[in-house]
Design an enzyme around this catalytic site. Sequence first.
Site, mmCIF file in Angstrom:
data_model
loop_
_atom_site.group_PDB
_atom_site.id
_atom_site.type_symbol
_atom_site.label_atom_id
_atom_site.label_comp_id
_atom_site.label_asym_id
_atom_site.label_seq_id
_atom_site.Cartn_x
_atom_site.Cartn_y
_atom_site.Cartn_z
ATOM 1 N N ARG A 74 -53.144 51.293 -80.897
ATOM 2 C CA ARG A 74 -53.391 49.849 -80.914
ATOM 3 C C ARG A 74 -54.735 49.529 -81.562
ATOM 4 N NH1 ARG A 74 -50.092 46.665 -77.909
ATOM 5 N NH2 ARG A 74 -48.744 47.652 -76.351
ATOM 6 N N ARG A 75 -55.728 50.362 -81.297
ATOM 7 C CA ARG A 75 -57.086 50.057 -81.739
ATOM 8 C C ARG A 75 -57.444 50.842 -83.003
ATOM 9 N NH1 ARG A 75 -57.315 50.667 -76.329
ATOM 10 N NH2 ARG A 75 -58.253 52.729 -76.478
ATOM 11 N N GLY A 134 -49.973 60.693 -75.028
ATOM 12 C CA GLY A 134 -49.468 60.494 -76.383
ATOM 13 C C GLY A 134 -50.183 61.367 -77.394
ATOM 14 N N SER A 136 -51.560 56.205 -78.038
ATOM 15 C CA SER A 136 -52.652 57.142 -78.340
ATOM 16 C C SER A 136 -53.508 57.451 -77.124
ATOM 17 C CB SER A 136 -53.534 56.571 -79.454
ATOM 18 O OG SER A 136 -54.090 55.323 -79.056
ATOM 19 N N ASN A 143 -52.037 59.989 -60.238
ATOM 20 C CA ASN A 143 -51.413 59.491 -59.019
ATOM 21 C C ASN A 143 -52.048 60.063 -57.760
ATOM 22 O OD1 ASN A 143 -48.911 57.780 -59.900
ATOM 23 N ND2 ASN A 143 -48.979 59.533 -61.278
ATOM 24 N N GLY A 194 -41.559 66.992 -66.919
ATOM 25 C CA GLY A 194 -41.893 68.290 -66.345
ATOM 26 C C GLY A 194 -43.328 68.313 -65.868
ATOM 27 N N LYS A 222 -41.682 61.767 -58.252
ATOM 28 C CA LYS A 222 -42.768 62.681 -57.851
ATOM 29 C C LYS A 222 -44.108 61.955 -57.790
ATOM 30 C CE LYS A 222 -44.567 63.026 -62.136
ATOM 31 N NZ LYS A 222 -45.973 62.920 -62.577
ATOM 32 N N GLU A 277 -48.780 55.080 -62.956
ATOM 33 C CA GLU A 277 -47.367 54.713 -62.958
ATOM 34 C C GLU A 277 -46.758 54.708 -61.560
ATOM 35 O OE1 GLU A 277 -45.754 53.378 -65.204
ATOM 36 O OE2 GLU A 277 -46.393 54.071 -67.186
#
Length: 366
Positions: free
Chosen positions: A40-41, A21, A17, A264, A144, A199, A289
């Site tokens: 989760r919450r 997401g 979430s 990033n 994408g 990327k 990530e």
Amino acid sequence: MVRKTAPAKPKAVVIGSGSWGTTFAKVLADAGCETVIWARRQEVADEINSEHRNSKYLPEIQLPPDLTATTDLTAAVGTAEYVFLAVPSQQLRGVLEQLVADLHPEAIIISLIKGVERNTNLRMSQVITETLEWSIEQVAVISGPNIALEIAKQQPTGAVVSCVDLVVAQKVAKLTSTPYFKTYITTDLTGTELGGVLKNLIALAIGIVDGVGYGENTKAAIITRGIAEMNEFAVASGAHPTTMMGLAGLGDLITTCQSPLSRNSTAGRLLGSGLTREQIAERMNQVVEGITAVTPVLELAQKRAIKMPIVEQVQMVLDGRMPPHQLGPHLTTEDDVPEHESSAAEKHHKLSLWQKIQRWFGALRH
């Protein structure tokens, strides 16, 4: 008169979430799916159900009223025909282990995650098939140029749906298409997945030089040489040579490098301004990530005898072994070798563009 019964809506669940997401759950709901978000919450699920908002990640966005949320993983996946995964890459295996017993055996699993698992160096589709003991034909990937907030605002964009089974890719593409979110199809699962991973690493480099204060020439050189590094790595991993030039490669790279909303490039700018990896994690309060993928990608590159000088420099900056201002678009060619010469033939006298710039300015001073 016999009334025709309306066809049942496809049932989809989004596991996760966060901003991506929640945004993708909105896409699915707008596309006509019966969609549930697993959170989760409890407070997140309650806010989505009662106020149709996720104020922590998408405070400006009103969610569709028929989009619901739950913290009950069993209830979420039990009847789902399509399961979309939008959790951090390092949490995926644990989540899969929780839901495996409740999955419908014919469900299609779709990864929205752009990462590599540490220690195993596996792509997300590989983690899925290994953990679930699932057929690769039931696993798809979507990737994408997809900045979550822009899509949530229904700004037009495109994405690639990839599965080794073309029919499955077509089903998922149809399921996820809206007037503002156009999906294309490919069977190059490896290339599509790697584009989303690689990327992020180049975007970190762009952020670093931006944080230092370098201009557009430096960034353009990094992007150009970066796509070459991405393509060489992807092809050596089994991807189709053209995939990195499409939405999952170049398209995503451009967006991630230039958008102020990119995690990033933002993390890279903070690195370039002098912050440590730990300080960045504390300030951003979100998973980046690209940072988690640098080491696994370089380990795989070493096994495949591939040089990735830009990514190597990013790791050096992350580890504190290189000052950010020394990162430059290091070329892997000699002065008299064509730009697209295979790096395998380049064995001696390799100079970085940054070194060349330094020498040029040194000559001017003298």
